[in-house]
Design a protein around this motif. Structure first.
Motif, mmCIF file in Angstrom:
data_model
loop_
_atom_site.group_PDB
_atom_site.id
_atom_site.type_symbol
_atom_site.label_atom_id
_atom_site.label_comp_id
_atom_site.label_asym_id
_atom_site.label_seq_id
_atom_site.Cartn_x
_atom_site.Cartn_y
_atom_site.Cartn_z
ATOM 1 N N ASP A 172 1.425 -5.191 -4.956
ATOM 2 C CA ASP A 172 1.299 -4.948 -3.511
ATOM 3 C C ASP A 172 2.671 -4.655 -2.913
ATOM 4 O O ASP A 172 2.845 -3.722 -2.136
ATOM 5 N N LYS A 173 3.639 -5.496 -3.294
ATOM 6 C CA LYS A 173 4.976 -5.359 -2.703
ATOM 7 C C LYS A 173 5.593 -4.014 -3.058
ATOM 8 O O LYS A 173 6.271 -3.394 -2.237
ATOM 9 N N LEU A 174 5.330 -3.566 -4.297
ATOM 10 C CA LEU A 174 5.867 -2.279 -4.701
ATOM 11 C C LEU A 174 5.190 -1.155 -3.940
ATOM 12 O O LEU A 174 5.835 -0.205 -3.506
ATOM 13 N N GLN A 175 3.870 -1.276 -3.782
ATOM 14 C CA GLN A 175 3.141 -0.250 -3.036
ATOM 15 C C GLN A 175 3.593 -0.221 -1.589
ATOM 16 O O GLN A 175 3.680 0.820 -0.968
ATOM 17 N N MET A 176 3.906 -1.423 -1.061
ATOM 18 C CA MET A 176 4.377 -1.528 0.321
ATOM 19 C C MET A 176 5.675 -0.751 0.488
ATOM 20 O O MET A 176 5.888 -0.088 1.501
ATOM 21 N N LYS A 177 6.530 -0.831 -0.551
ATOM 22 C CA LYS A 177 7.813 -0.149 -0.460
ATOM 23 C C LYS A 177 7.716 1.290 -0.952
ATOM 24 O O LYS A 177 8.702 2.026 -0.946
ATOM 25 N N GLY A 178 6.534 1.673 -1.412
ATOM 26 C CA GLY A 178 6.319 3.039 -1.853
ATOM 27 C C GLY A 178 6.911 3.329 -3.215
ATOM 28 O O GLY A 178 7.197 4.461 -3.553
ATOM 29 N N GLU A 179 7.121 2.272 -4.031
ATOM 30 C CA GLU A 179 7.661 2.502 -5.370
ATOM 31 C C GLU A 179 6.521 2.556 -6.370
ATOM 32 O O GLU A 179 5.478 1.938 -6.158
ATOM 33 N N PRO A 180 6.689 3.318 -7.441
ATOM 34 C CA PRO A 180 5.615 3.384 -8.433
ATOM 35 C C PRO A 180 5.405 2.018 -9.073
ATOM 36 O O PRO A 180 6.356 1.251 -9.257
ATOM 37 N N VAL A 181 4.153 1.703 -9.394
ATOM 38 C CA VAL A 181 3.864 0.408 -10.006
ATOM 39 C C VAL A 181 3.865 0.568 -11.519
ATOM 40 O O VAL A 181 2.928 1.098 -12.102
ATOM 41 N N ASN A 182 4.946 0.162 -12.150
ATOM 42 C CA ASN A 182 4.936 0.072 -13.613
ATOM 43 C C ASN A 182 5.783 -1.121 -14.028
ATOM 44 O O ASN A 182 6.329 -1.832 -13.185
ATOM 45 N N LEU A 183 5.884 -1.331 -15.315
ATOM 46 C CA LEU A 183 6.474 -2.581 -15.773
ATOM 47 C C LEU A 183 7.931 -2.732 -15.357
ATOM 48 O O LEU A 183 8.374 -3.810 -14.967
ATOM 49 N N ASP A 184 8.671 -1.633 -15.378
ATOM 50 C CA ASP A 184 10.091 -1.721 -15.033
ATOM 51 C C ASP A 184 10.281 -2.118 -13.576
ATOM 52 O O ASP A 184 11.072 -2.994 -13.254
ATOM 53 N N THR A 185 9.515 -1.454 -12.701
ATOM 54 C CA THR A 185 9.681 -1.758 -11.283
ATOM 55 C C THR A 185 9.202 -3.169 -10.978
ATOM 56 O O THR A 185 9.792 -3.872 -10.172
ATOM 57 N N ILE A 186 8.124 -3.594 -11.636
ATOM 58 C CA ILE A 186 7.637 -4.960 -11.411
ATOM 59 C C ILE A 186 8.694 -5.964 -11.838
ATOM 60 O O ILE A 186 8.983 -6.928 -11.141
ATOM 61 N N GLU A 187 9.311 -5.691 -12.983
ATOM 62 C CA GLU A 187 10.333 -6.612 -13.480
ATOM 63 C C GLU A 187 11.479 -6.717 -12.476
ATOM 64 O O GLU A 187 11.963 -7.801 -12.168
ATOM 65 N N LYS A 188 11.865 -5.569 -11.937
ATOM 66 C CA LYS A 188 12.935 -5.535 -10.941
ATOM 67 C C LYS A 188 12.544 -6.384 -9.725
ATOM 68 O O LYS A 188 13.325 -7.197 -9.222
ATOM 69 N N GLU A 189 11.299 -6.183 -9.306
ATOM 70 C CA GLU A 189 10.788 -6.900 -8.143
ATOM 71 C C GLU A 189 10.782 -8.403 -8.406
ATOM 72 O O GLU A 189 11.174 -9.206 -7.560
ATOM 73 N N VAL A 190 10.352 -8.788 -9.620
ATOM 74 C CA VAL A 190 10.302 -10.210 -9.977
ATOM 75 C C VAL A 190 11.696 -10.815 -9.902
ATOM 76 O O VAL A 190 11.901 -11.886 -9.337
#
Lengths: 570, 110
Positions: A181-199
């Motif tokens: 959700d947070k990635l979609q909110m920021k308009g970033e693609p949802v994949n493992l790398d971005t999720i890891e960054k977010e975490v």
């Protein structure tokens, strides 16, 4: 020191550290998202969890009992990132589909790769509900502070209405809960790398937060949810009331429309004929009017109902579009009819005609309406009566005729009638004039005129008007019945209308006047001449009043009150 | 043309065939299959295997039973069903023909 979490995978318990847990659960979540086939998904996921459990239990021993980041990285390396798996899986799925459906297999995979921005409330940088923070993410505004300030200003100027708007947004917009959700909110693609960054970002923020006392945050959060619950309840209450009111209005309109069409329509139809060119047009515009009023009400009810049922305002696309287009169509119909009706009033014409009349026996001419007995004879059956318009067998009557007085140039009474009407064009207006019916009957010292505008059957209402101009000679008087509109244009001065109808109006010295009437003019004159001035000084108040005859000064001081009076003897 | 994609497509085509072949040697559980496939460098990530196994099972080509394990969680042991065996022999024929054909063409050009 790290916190650990107990989990079980494939029926086996594991202890996992917090950071590794976040990564693992996101990994599992992203795998789930990749397996689109619902039936197979749960089975595949459980197989994968068994495999994870097997790998972890192999890697752990007495000396190392906690699953850490390294283990999670290993399992991800082993099983593959979702993107790596997806390529293979979708190919087989596509092969399956190609047997039955040759086309339309690429769209799904490409769509899932596209990242779209979604509107969420941001719980991390929130002040109240995270609505503004969410909007800032959505519109790519980096500094939320200015928007917040603008909101406060708006709140002030709108007398708090924006608070309601805010609450509605709070209710309707979902909170960004998961990392996806947070990635979609920021308009970033949802994949493992971005999720890891977010975490990692969240964790670093969390460790920062640990250093601060948590209690205040807790309290604010609880207060927030409490306010939210109250607001939700209140809004639901409002929604129920709005729903009931709309229902009643709609019901009322329907019932009165139904009742009217049964009881009132035959009579009312006569009236509609006065304005509409045909009865069908009237029916169409009545329905259109109902739609224009009813559709928004109905839609409001619908929105309230969805809100009451699900705490969310749900816009069903098909219903919204249907309602909107129906409404626009109805509005267009009403607009069209309004214009075509207004067109009938485009051109004004009038026609003046001299009527030969007998001179009255005495000095006074009494102007009266045509005897009502005769009227009812003529109009044997009064078909309908509505306001000032009366529809009869032979035509219809409305408004009042005007009597205009003027000074006669010779020693005789003269009578003139001016008929006027509107129409599509001058010709049409003249046609309408010809349909106006006027009568006058003369007695010894009386003149009876039609006091209402009478129009023959088949004529339409076209602003028809009748003006009788009566020329009164020097030294003679008239008495005008109050049934007529009296035009006072040629009078010497202004008189009271009631006075004029009960007194004689005569021509003296070449001017129309009413000897016994109260002099309205003089009263107003004195009022206009009177002047009152108040002067408020530091230590005194002065009131100066003056009119034609007298001047009075009153001065109120600290100790003395002075009253001066001067008579104007001019 | 993406070379990786082409390779993946080729591998993909034979992967089902290979899984069935591996299982024709007897009852096996995913880890065994993975090891064999990895040895042959057919499989890059394990994640790919699980959806395939589920699909083959759902199509009635495979069946499985649970077996307790001393060291870890229980394991699913897969075997070929009769229709799986028929399917495999059909695939074998097709593969041999294909392989012959490819060899011929390669030999000519070489």
């Amino acid at each position: 020191m790290k916190r650990t979490i107990n989990i079980h995978l494939g029926g086996m318990p594991f202890i996992i550290d917090e950071e590794a847990f976040d990564k693992l659960s996101n990994y599992i979540q992203s795998l789930k998202n990749r397996f689109t086939n619902e039936q197979e998904r749960s089975e595949i996921m459980s197989d994968i969890e068994y495999r994870m459990a097997e790998v972890f239990s192999k890697r752990l021993d007495k000396n190392r009992q906690v699953v850490d980041m390294e283990d999670v990285d290993f399992i991800i390396f082993q099983l593959g990132k979702p993107e790596e798996i997806v390529g293979d899986v979708t190919v087989t799925e596509n092969e399956n589909q190609q047997q039955s459906q040759p086309a339309s297999n690429q769209s799904e995979t490409t769509a899932s790769k596209n990242s779209t921005k979604k509107l969420f409330r941001d719980p991390e940088s929130k002040i109240l509900g995270g609505v503004i923070a969410g909007f800032c993410h959505y519109f790519g505004i980096k500094e939320a502070l200015w928007i917040r300030l603008a909101f406060v200003v708006l709140l002030w100027f709108s007398f708090g209405t924006f608070l309601l708007v805010y609450l509605v947004f709070w209710l309707v917009i979902p909170e960004a809960k998961t990392y996806a959700d947070k990635l979609q909110m920021k308009g970033e693609p949802v994949n493992l790398d971005t999720i890891e960054k977010e975490v990692k970002e969240t964790l670093s923020r969390a460790t920062d937060a640990i250093n601060k006392p948590l209690r205040d945050n807790d309290l604010i959060a609880k207060l927030g949810t409490l306010i939210l619950m109250i607001a939700k309840g209140f809004l639901k209450f409002v929604a129920i009331i709005v729903f009931i009111i709309s229902l009643f209005i709609l019901f009322g309109i329907l019932v009165s429309a139904a009742g009217f069409s049964v009881i009132g329509l035959p009579k009312f139809a006569v009236f509609t004929q006065l304005i509409f060119n045909s009865h069908t047009y009237y029916i169409i515009s009545a329905i259109a009017l109902f739609v224009v009023i009813g559709v928004p009400l109905f839609f409001l009810m619908y929105l309230c109902a969805t809100f009451i049922a699900s705490s969310k305002v749900v816009f069903h696309k098909k219903i919204s579009i249907t309602a909107a287009s129906l409404w626009v169509l109805a509005l267009a119909i009403i607009f069209y009819f309004s214009i075509s009706i207004a067109n009938n009033f485009k051109s004004d014409e009038s026609q003046t005609e001299k009527l030969s009349m007998l001179q009255p026996a005495g000095n006074v001419l009494y102007v009266n309406p045509i005897d009502s007995v005769q009227l009812s004879e003529r109009y044997t059956e009064v078909e309908a009566f509505l306001g000032d318009i009366m529809v009869t067998e032979n035509g219809f009557l409305f408004g009042r005729s005007t009597v205009k007085l003027a000074v006669s140039e010779d020693s005789l009474f003269h009578l003139e009638q001016t008929l006027s009407a509107s129409g599509r064009n001058r010709l049409d207006a003249r046609k309408q004039i010809n349909l106006i019916h006027t009568r006058f009957i003369q007695g010894d010292s009386s003149l009876e005129l039609s006091e209402r505008v009478e129009v023959f059957k088949n004529a339409k209402f076209r602003n028809q008007d009748v003006v009788y101009t009566l020329y009164v000679p020097q030294g003679k008087s008239v008495k005008i019945n109050s049934s007529f509109n009296l035009d006072m244009v040629n009078f010497e001065k202004e008189f009271d209308e009631e006075d004029l109808s009960s007194n004689l109006i005569s021509v003296e010295n070449g001017k129309l006047t009413c000897a016994k009437c109260n002099d309205v003019e003089e009263d107003t004159d004195t009022m206009e001449d009177e002047e009152i001035v108040q002067i408020i000084n530091k230590d005194s108040v002065v009131i100066k009043s003056s009119d034609k005859n007298e001047k009075v000064n009153i001065k109120i001081g600290k100790k003395v009150i002075k009253i001066e009076s001067n008579k104007n003897d001019k | 043309m993406d070379i990786e994609n082409s390779k993946a497509q080729m591998r993909k085509g034979v992967l089902e065939f290979c899984i069935l072949s591996v299982l024709s040697g007897g009852e096996k559980y995913p880890s065994d299959i993975i090891d064999e496939l990895k040895e042959a460098q057919l499989l890059i990530v394990e994640g790919t295997l699980y959806p395939l196994l589920t699909r083959l099972k759902n199509e009635g080509l495979l069946t499985y039973r649970w077996v307790e394990s001393s060291s870890g969680p229980p394991r699913k042991y897969f075997t070929l069903t009769d229709s799986g065996k028929n399917f495999l022999s059909e695939l074998e024929k097709a593969y041999n023909q294909l392989s012959e054909a490819v060899k011929k063409i390669l030999n000519k050009t070489l």
